[in-house]
Design an enzyme around this catalytic site. Structure first.
Site, mmCIF file in Angstrom:
data_model
loop_
_atom_site.group_PDB
_atom_site.id
_atom_site.type_symbol
_atom_site.label_atom_id
_atom_site.label_comp_id
_atom_site.label_asym_id
_atom_site.label_seq_id
_atom_site.Cartn_x
_atom_site.Cartn_y
_atom_site.Cartn_z
ATOM 1 C CB SER A 1 -11.977 2.061 0.606
ATOM 2 O OG SER A 1 -11.018 3.070 0.483
ATOM 3 C CE LYS B 1 3.858 6.694 -7.208
ATOM 4 N NZ LYS B 1 4.115 7.901 -6.454
ATOM 5 C CG ASP C 1 3.789 10.180 -3.773
ATOM 6 O OD1 ASP C 1 3.611 8.977 -3.472
ATOM 7 O OD2 ASP C 1 3.042 10.793 -4.567
HETATM 8 P P1 NAP Z 1 -5.353 9.045 -1.809
HETATM 9 O O1 NAP Z 1 -6.220 9.720 -2.825
HETATM 10 O O2 NAP Z 1 -5.053 9.760 -0.550
HETATM 11 O O3 NAP Z 1 -5.990 7.638 -1.522
HETATM 12 C C1 NAP Z 1 -5.495 6.771 -0.552
HETATM 13 C C2 NAP Z 1 -6.602 5.840 -0.161
HETATM 14 O O4 NAP Z 1 -6.093 4.889 0.755
HETATM 15 C C3 NAP Z 1 -7.775 6.552 0.504
HETATM 16 O O5 NAP Z 1 -8.859 6.559 -0.376
HETATM 17 C C4 NAP Z 1 -8.054 5.717 1.756
HETATM 18 O O6 NAP Z 1 -9.377 5.244 1.800
HETATM 19 C C5 NAP Z 1 -7.189 4.489 1.523
HETATM 20 N N1 NAP Z 1 -6.740 3.897 2.783
HETATM 21 C C6 NAP Z 1 -6.064 4.480 3.784
HETATM 22 N N2 NAP Z 1 -5.854 3.582 4.770
HETATM 23 C C7 NAP Z 1 -6.412 2.418 4.358
HETATM 24 C C8 NAP Z 1 -6.538 1.119 4.934
HETATM 25 N N3 NAP Z 1 -6.040 0.837 6.137
HETATM 26 N N4 NAP Z 1 -7.188 0.158 4.219
HETATM 27 C C9 NAP Z 1 -7.706 0.428 3.014
HETATM 28 N N5 NAP Z 1 -7.613 1.641 2.422
HETATM 29 C C10 NAP Z 1 -6.977 2.617 3.089
HETATM 30 O O7 NAP Z 1 -3.932 8.693 -2.461
HETATM 31 P P2 NAP Z 1 -3.607 8.298 -3.967
HETATM 32 O O8 NAP Z 1 -3.158 9.511 -4.697
HETATM 33 O O9 NAP Z 1 -4.684 7.478 -4.543
HETATM 34 O O10 NAP Z 1 -2.280 7.441 -3.724
HETATM 35 C C11 NAP Z 1 -2.344 6.124 -3.216
HETATM 36 C C12 NAP Z 1 -1.066 5.417 -3.598
HETATM 37 O O11 NAP Z 1 -0.970 5.397 -5.026
HETATM 38 C C13 NAP Z 1 0.193 6.122 -3.101
HETATM 39 O O12 NAP Z 1 1.147 5.180 -2.712
HETATM 40 C C14 NAP Z 1 0.676 6.910 -4.310
HETATM 41 O O13 NAP Z 1 2.091 7.073 -4.309
HETATM 42 C C15 NAP Z 1 0.249 5.988 -5.436
HETATM 43 N N6 NAP Z 1 0.029 6.696 -6.707
HETATM 44 C C16 NAP Z 1 -0.653 7.869 -6.764
HETATM 45 C C17 NAP Z 1 -0.783 8.540 -7.984
HETATM 46 C C18 NAP Z 1 -1.533 9.842 -8.139
HETATM 47 O O14 NAP Z 1 -1.448 10.470 -9.196
HETATM 48 N N7 NAP Z 1 -2.316 10.283 -7.158
HETATM 49 C C19 NAP Z 1 -0.206 8.008 -9.136
HETATM 50 C C20 NAP Z 1 0.420 6.767 -9.052
HETATM 51 C C21 NAP Z 1 0.544 6.135 -7.837
HETATM 52 P P3 NAP Z 1 -10.695 6.091 2.235
HETATM 53 O O15 NAP Z 1 -10.870 7.111 1.134
HETATM 54 O O16 NAP Z 1 -11.761 5.062 2.212
HETATM 55 O O17 NAP Z 1 -10.397 6.684 3.573
#
Ligand code: NAP
Length: 308
Positions: free
Chosen positions: A36, A90, A168
Site C-alpha cells: 500500500s 468490487k 459505488d
Molecule cells: P479507501 O479507504 O480509500 O482505501 C483505498 C486504498 O487503496 C488506500 O488505502 C490506498 O492506499 C490504496 N491504494 C491506492 N492506490 C494504490 C496503489 N496504486 N497500490 C496499492 N494500493 C493503492 O477505500 P475503501 O473504502 O477501502 O474501498 C476500496 C475498494 O473496496 C473500492 O473499490 C470500494 O468500492 C470497495 N469496497 C468498499 C467498502 C466500504 O465499505 N468502504 C465495502 C466494500 C467494498 P494508502 O492508504 O496506502 O494510500
C-alpha cells in the site's frame, strides 16, 4: 493442506474492516504481507507496491486487491502475469473490457480469479433467490440511499472518473438484483445527477425491466441523511419479498424469514479458497455492465457542487 499465502494490496477502509479479520479467522489462509503506498499493518512486512512485494516475499501465491478501482486492472494484470491467484474487490475493474481481459489472462495462466460481489454473500440473498424461483415477478423497487459524508469521508477517488460516485454503493444493489432475479435485467432509461464539481454522479434514477418485462424502479441517493436505506422489494404472484439492510434481512409479506448466520467476508474467503485450490474463475460482469449501460444512455443533469 498447506495454507494459501496471501497478501493484501491497498490497505484502506475495507481491507482493515473486513479483509484482515476474515483472513485471520480462516485457517486456509496466511496473510503474510501488505502493499500500500502509505498505510501499514503492524507486525507484517510492508511494501509500496505489488512489484516490490513480490520481490520481497516471492512465496506469496494469492493477492487480495482492495485498492481504489482506478488502479485495479494494472495491479491485477501484473499479479496474474507473475503467476498469482487474484481476488478483486468490487467493482472488479473500471471498465467491462478490463475485466474480460483479466478473465482471458487468468484462463491462459490457469490461475484463480474471483470478482467478489460481497453483497451477494449477505444472509438473505441466496434464500431470496430460492424463494423467487418459480414465482412470477410483477414489479421490483430498489432504494439504495446513504450519506456519503458518513460512509465515505475523504474518499476523493469516488468523485473522479472511474470511481462510480453513487454507483459505488449502488453496484451492490445491482449485484444482488442480478443474482436473485431470474433471466437478467435490461436498462430502459436513467437520469444521473452530477454535481458541477464532480466527474461521477451523486444520485440516479433508473428504470429497468426483468426478462419477462416486469418493471424495476431504482433510486440511488448519496446525500440521504439519517439511517441508510439499502432495500429491495419484489412483488410477485405469490407474495411480497423484501431484502433490507443490504440483503442481510429477508421478509415475506412483512414477516421475517430466518436465514443462515454466515457473514459476507468470511463466506467470500471460503469461496476464494475453493477457487484457488481448483485454479478456477468466478467472474460475473453483469452488475458492472448495467452501470456501464447507465453511463452510456442515462440523461445527465447538473446539480449543486458537492462539498465534503
Ligand atoms: P479507501 O479507504 O480509500 O482505501 C483505498 C486504498 O487503496 C488506500 O488505502 C490506498 O492506499 C490504496 N491504494 C491506492 N492506490 C494504490 C496503489 N496504486 N497500490 C496499492 N494500493 C493503492 O477505500 P475503501 O473504502 O477501502 O474501498 C476500496 C475498494 O473496496 C473500492 O473499490 C470500494 O468500492 C470497495 N469496497 C468498499 C467498502 C466500504 O465499505 N468502504 C465495502 C466494500 C467494498 P494508502 O492508504 O496506502 O494510500
Amino acid at each position: 493442506m498447506p495454507r494459501i499465502r496471501i497478501a493484501i494490496v491497498g490497505l484502506g477502509k475495507i481491507a482493515r474492516d473486513q479483509h484482515v479479520p476474515a483472513l485471520a479467522a480462516n485457517e486456509q489462509f496466511e496473510l503474510i504481507a501488505v502493499a500500500s503506498p502509505h498505510s501499514r499493518l503492524e507486525g507484517l512486512p510492508h511494501y509500496a507496491d505489488l512489484p516490490a512485494l513480490l520481490r520481497g516475499v516471492p512465496d506469496v501465491s494469492a493477492v487480495a486487491l482492495c485498492t481504489t478501482p482506478q488502479v485495479r486492472y494494472d495491479t491485477a494484470r501484473y499479479a496474474l502475469q507473475q503467476g498469482r491467484h487474484v481476488l478483486l474487490e468490487k467493482p472488479p475493474g473500471m471498465t467491462v473490457t478490463e475485466v474480460l481481459e483479466l478473465m482471458r489472462l487468468a484462463t491462459q495462466k490457469r490461475l484463480a480469479l474471483f470478482a467478489t460481489w460481497h453483497a451477494r454473500h449477505a444472509r438473505g440473498v441466496q434464500p431470496a433467490r430460492d424463494w423467487l424461483t418459480g414465482r412470477t415477478i410483477r414489479s421490483v423497487r430498489v432504494d439504495w440511499k446513504e450519506d456519503v459524508r458518513v460512509w465515505h469521508p475523504g474518499q476523493t477517488w469516488i468523485w473522479r472518473a472511474g470511481g462510480l460516485g453513487v454507483f459505488d454503493p449502488g453496484i451492490n444493489a445491482l449485484s444482488i438484483l442480478t443474482r436473485i432475479i431470474p433471466g437478467g435485467l435490461i436498462l430502459k432509461d436513467a437520469e444521473l445527477s452530477f454535481p458541477g464539481n464532480c466527474e461521477t454522479p451523486i444520485a440516479a434514477s433508473l428504470r429497468l425491466a426483468c426478462a419477462d418485462g416486469a418493471p424495476v424502479r431504482m433510486q440511488l441517493d448519496f446525500l440521504h441523511r439519517g439511517t441508510p436505506c439499502w432495500d429491495i422489494a419484489v412483488d410477485t404472484d405469490g407474495g411480497r419479498l423484501r431484502l433490507q439492510m443490504g440483503g442481510s434481512v429477508m421478509q415475506v409479506d412483512d414477516l421475517p424469514v430466518a436465514t443462515a448466520a454466515a457473514e459476507e467476508y468470511p463466506s467470500l474467503y471460503e469461496h476464494f479458497a475453493q477457487l484457488v485450490r481448483a485454479r478456477a474463475i468466478d467472474v460475473d460482469v453483469a452488475p458492472l455492465q448495467l452501470v456501464a449501460d447507465t453511463f452510456l444512455c442515462g440523461r445527465r443533469v447538473e446539480v449543486e457542487p458537492f462539498e465534503e
